[in-house]
Design a protein around this motif. Structure first.
Motif, PDB file in Angstrom:
ATOM      1  N   THR A  42       0.815  -1.216   0.000  1.00 52.94           N
ATOM      2  CA  THR A  42       0.000   0.000   0.000  1.00 52.94           C
ATOM      3  C   THR A  42       0.849   1.266   0.000  1.00 52.94           C
ATOM      4  O   THR A  42       1.977   1.282   0.509  1.00 52.94           O
ATOM      5  CB  THR A  42      -0.945   0.018   1.226  1.00 52.94           C
ATOM      6  OG1 THR A  42      -1.804   1.159   1.119  1.00 52.94           O
ATOM      7  CG2 THR A  42      -0.150   0.119   2.517  1.00 52.94           C
ATOM      8  N   ASP A  43       0.287   2.313  -0.562  1.00 53.81           N
ATOM      9  CA  ASP A  43       0.944   3.622  -0.557  1.00 53.81           C
ATOM     10  C   ASP A  43       0.449   4.487   0.610  1.00 53.81           C
ATOM     11  O   ASP A  43       0.875   5.639   0.752  1.00 53.81           O
ATOM     12  CB  ASP A  43       0.676   4.362  -1.874  1.00 53.81           C
ATOM     13  CG  ASP A  43       1.373   3.689  -3.049  1.00 53.81           C
ATOM     14  OD1 ASP A  43       2.439   3.065  -2.819  1.00 53.81           O
ATOM     15  OD2 ASP A  43       0.862   3.785  -4.181  1.00 53.81           O
ATOM     16  N   ASN A  44      -0.456   3.912   1.398  1.00 54.65           N
ATOM     17  CA  ASN A  44      -0.958   4.622   2.572  1.00 54.65           C
ATOM     18  C   ASN A  44       0.048   4.412   3.715  1.00 54.65           C
ATOM     19  O   ASN A  44      -0.055   3.480   4.500  1.00 54.65           O
ATOM     20  CB  ASN A  44      -2.340   4.086   2.967  1.00 54.65           C
ATOM     21  CG  ASN A  44      -2.974   4.909   4.083  1.00 54.65           C
ATOM     22  OD1 ASN A  44      -2.284   5.571   4.853  1.00 54.65           O
ATOM     23  ND2 ASN A  44      -4.293   4.847   4.187  1.00 54.65           N
ATOM     24  N   TYR A  45       1.037   5.282   3.804  1.00 55.27           N
ATOM     25  CA  TYR A  45       2.146   5.071   4.716  1.00 55.27           C
ATOM     26  C   TYR A  45       1.750   5.208   6.186  1.00 55.27           C
ATOM     27  O   TYR A  45       2.334   4.566   7.052  1.00 55.27           O
ATOM     28  CB  TYR A  45       3.280   6.030   4.377  1.00 55.27           C
ATOM     29  CG  TYR A  45       3.810   5.826   2.979  1.00 55.27           C
ATOM     30  CD1 TYR A  45       4.203   4.556   2.552  1.00 55.27           C
ATOM     31  CD2 TYR A  45       3.883   6.878   2.069  1.00 55.27           C
ATOM     32  CE1 TYR A  45       4.665   4.349   1.263  1.00 55.27           C
ATOM     33  CE2 TYR A  45       4.338   6.676   0.780  1.00 55.27           C
ATOM     34  CZ  TYR A  45       4.730   5.404   0.380  1.00 55.27           C
ATOM     35  OH  TYR A  45       5.180   5.191  -0.901  1.00 55.27           O
ATOM     36  N   GLN A  46       0.751   6.030   6.449  1.00 57.51           N
ATOM     37  CA  GLN A  46       0.292   6.153   7.827  1.00 57.51           C
ATOM     38  C   GLN A  46      -0.356   4.848   8.279  1.00 57.51           C
ATOM     39  O   GLN A  46      -0.134   4.396   9.398  1.00 57.51           O
ATOM     40  CB  GLN A  46      -0.701   7.325   7.963  1.00 57.51           C
ATOM     41  CG  GLN A  46      -1.155   7.601   9.389  1.00 57.51           C
ATOM     42  CD  GLN A  46      -0.011   7.932  10.323  1.00 57.51           C
ATOM     43  OE1 GLN A  46       0.947   8.602   9.938  1.00 57.51           O
ATOM     44  NE2 GLN A  46      -0.093   7.460  11.570  1.00 57.51           N
ATOM     45  N   TYR A  47      -1.160   4.287   7.383  1.00 60.91           N
ATOM     46  CA  TYR A  47      -1.782   2.993   7.699  1.00 60.91           C
ATOM     47  C   TYR A  47      -0.708   1.918   7.869  1.00 60.91           C
ATOM     48  O   TYR A  47      -0.777   1.093   8.772  1.00 60.91           O
ATOM     49  CB  TYR A  47      -2.753   2.589   6.594  1.00 60.91           C
ATOM     50  CG  TYR A  47      -3.361   1.206   6.791  1.00 60.91           C
ATOM     51  CD1 TYR A  47      -4.269   0.965   7.819  1.00 60.91           C
ATOM     52  CD2 TYR A  47      -3.010   0.147   5.958  1.00 60.91           C
ATOM     53  CE1 TYR A  47      -4.812  -0.300   8.012  1.00 60.91           C
ATOM     54  CE2 TYR A  47      -3.542  -1.114   6.143  1.00 60.91           C
ATOM     55  CZ  TYR A  47      -4.442  -1.342   7.165  1.00 60.91           C
ATOM     56  OH  TYR A  47      -4.974  -2.596   7.366  1.00 60.91           O
ATOM     57  N   LYS A  48       0.284   1.941   7.010  1.00 63.57           N
ATOM     58  CA  LYS A  48       1.383   0.971   7.088  1.00 63.57           C
ATOM     59  C   LYS A  48       2.140   1.127   8.412  1.00 63.57           C
ATOM     60  O   LYS A  48       2.537   0.141   9.044  1.00 63.57           O
ATOM     61  CB  LYS A  48       2.333   1.164   5.905  1.00 63.57           C
ATOM     62  CG  LYS A  48       3.462   0.143   5.835  1.00 63.57           C
ATOM     63  CD  LYS A  48       4.383   0.396   4.646  1.00 63.57           C
ATOM     64  CE  LYS A  48       3.680   0.101   3.334  1.00 63.57           C
ATOM     65  NZ  LYS A  48       4.618   0.147   2.177  1.00 63.57           N
ATOM     66  N   TYR A  49       2.309   2.377   8.830  1.00 62.05           N
ATOM     67  CA  TYR A  49       3.012   2.644  10.079  1.00 62.05           C
ATOM     68  C   TYR A  49       2.225   2.124  11.280  1.00 62.05           C
ATOM     69  O   TYR A  49       2.784   1.498  12.192  1.00 62.05           O
ATOM     70  CB  TYR A  49       3.262   4.146  10.218  1.00 62.05           C
ATOM     71  CG  TYR A  49       3.995   4.518  11.478  1.00 62.05           C
ATOM     72  CD1 TYR A  49       5.280   4.040  11.733  1.00 62.05           C
ATOM     73  CD2 TYR A  49       3.405   5.352  12.427  1.00 62.05           C
ATOM     74  CE1 TYR A  49       5.949   4.384  12.888  1.00 62.05           C
ATOM     75  CE2 TYR A  49       4.066   5.698  13.584  1.00 62.05           C
ATOM     76  CZ  TYR A  49       5.344   5.212  13.812  1.00 62.05           C
ATOM     77  OH  TYR A  49       6.003   5.546  14.965  1.00 62.05           O
ATOM     78  N   GLU A  50       0.914   2.352  11.270  1.00 67.32           N
ATOM     79  CA  GLU A  50       0.068   1.866  12.365  1.00 67.32           C
ATOM     80  C   GLU A  50       0.064   0.330  12.391  1.00 67.32           C
ATOM     81  O   GLU A  50       0.058  -0.288  13.462  1.00 67.32           O
ATOM     82  CB  GLU A  50      -1.353   2.404  12.216  1.00 67.32           C
ATOM     83  CG  GLU A  50      -1.481   3.909  12.376  1.00 67.32           C
ATOM     84  CD  GLU A  50      -1.008   4.394  13.738  1.00 67.32           C
ATOM     85  OE1 GLU A  50      -1.197   3.658  14.727  1.00 67.32           O
ATOM     86  OE2 GLU A  50      -0.444   5.502  13.813  1.00 67.32           O
ATOM     87  N   TYR A  51       0.070  -0.264  11.223  1.00 67.03           N
ATOM     88  CA  TYR A  51       0.092  -1.727  11.137  1.00 67.03           C
ATOM     89  C   TYR A  51       1.429  -2.259  11.673  1.00 67.03           C
ATOM     90  O   TYR A  51       1.471  -3.290  12.361  1.00 67.03           O
ATOM     91  CB  TYR A  51      -0.114  -2.170   9.689  1.00 67.03           C
ATOM     92  CG  TYR A  51      -0.324  -3.660   9.523  1.00 67.03           C
ATOM     93  CD1 TYR A  51      -1.593  -4.215   9.631  1.00 67.03           C
ATOM     94  CD2 TYR A  51       0.745  -4.507   9.269  1.00 67.03           C
ATOM     95  CE1 TYR A  51      -1.797  -5.570   9.486  1.00 67.03           C
ATOM     96  CE2 TYR A  51       0.558  -5.880   9.122  1.00 67.03           C
ATOM     97  CZ  TYR A  51      -0.713  -6.403   9.227  1.00 67.03           C
ATOM     98  OH  TYR A  51      -0.911  -7.764   9.086  1.00 67.03           O
TER      99      TYR A  51
END
Length: 290
Positions: A42-51
């Motif tokens: 994913t390019d949603n880096y905030q979501y990736k960070y939370e994950y």
């Protein structure tokens, strides 16, 4: 035939149940892997960070590391940058990749010397090195590095709540260095005059090396719990050195050995090696009294 069929029925049923359980587990893992792959792409880096944080909290450190290695660069300059780098270092530490963890903790402290996790990062530089130190018989360069790191930590944060832990680590690491010296001294003693390592006067380089190694260790680590062990090796080596000396050095070395034995008894009156020291004294007197 019915009996055979009946006997085989239960295992077959059990196998079916086991197969269903394994299949469900595989599907679950497959689903988890699919979810992780989607997050990774994913390019949603905030979501990736939370994950990634969720993975870390759940103890899935390998997955956390995989995501955070990319995010450290992407989050640079953001409000998450500090936490991201520190979490990556901790994830590597929890994964027991202590060498890599030490590098990331160093990178954190160098990047954020006044950061929110600066104190912990500096402590874990030493802790990571501490966890990667080899057993005492091997090269102790990493141990020396860990000692320097903990000393630096205590210099930088003299009032830290982690002071007792850091000091205990220093004691443990110094004990490892002392043990290394003891192994070396013991090896010299065990070799004795083996391999023809004897001096021209018949003294034996290995016994002399044992004495020097042990004496240096006593100077460098005067409060070591292994102090008596070194003293025993010095006493035994001096006696053996006297035994193997040529006539011109014999009296001098037996006198030295005798003095060493008396000194040993005075310092360690309750030692289990006292009997040996007293035996040496008797033997030495047979030479020195003439």
């Amino acid at each position: 035939m019915k009996y055979v069929y009946f006997c085989n029925l239960k295992p077959v049923e059990t196998m079916k149940k086991s197969f269903l359980i394994v299949s469900a587990f595989v599907l679950l893992l497959s689903g988890c892997a699919q979810e992780f792959n989607q997050v990774y792409r994913t390019d949603n880096y905030q979501y990736k960070y939370e994950y990634a944080k969720e993975c870390f909290v759940k103890g899935k450190y390998v997955r956390a590391v995989t995501l955070l290695q990319e995010l450290v660069t992407l989050q640079k300059g953001t409000e998450n940058a500090q936490e991201c780098l520190y979490m990556l270092a901790m994830a590597e530490y929890c994964s027991k990749d202590y060498e890599t963890a030490a590098q990331y903790f160093k990178k954190y402290y160098q990047s954020y010397p006044k950061g929110n996790y600066a104190e912990m990062a500096q402590f874990y530089i030493g802790q990571s090195l501490y966890m990667s130190t080899p057993e005492p018989r091997l090269d102790q360069s990493r141990t020396v590095e860990a000692i320097a790191s903990f000393q630096e930590f205590l210099d930088l944060f003299p009032d830290t709540r982690l002071k007792p832990e850091a000091q205990q680590r220093l004691f443990d690491l110094q004990d490892k260095l002392v043990q290394k010296e003891l192994y070396s001294a013991q090896l010299y003693y065990d070799l004795g005059s083996y391999f023809g390592n004897s001096t021209r006067d018949g003294g034996g380089n290995n016994y002399e090396a044992c004495i020097i190694t042990a004496q240096n260790a006593l100077k460098d680590y005067p409060y070591s719990k292994l102090r008596e062990n070194f003293a025993v090796l010095i006493m035994k080596s001096k006696y053996e050195l006297a035994q193997k000396s040529i006539e011109e050095r014999r009296l001098e070395r037996f006198q030295d050995a005798e003095d060493e034995c008396y000194g040993f008894i005075n310092e360690y009156p309750d030692s289990k090696e006292r009997t040996l020291a007293e035996k040496y004294i008797v033997k030495c007197k047979e030479v020195t009294k003439d």
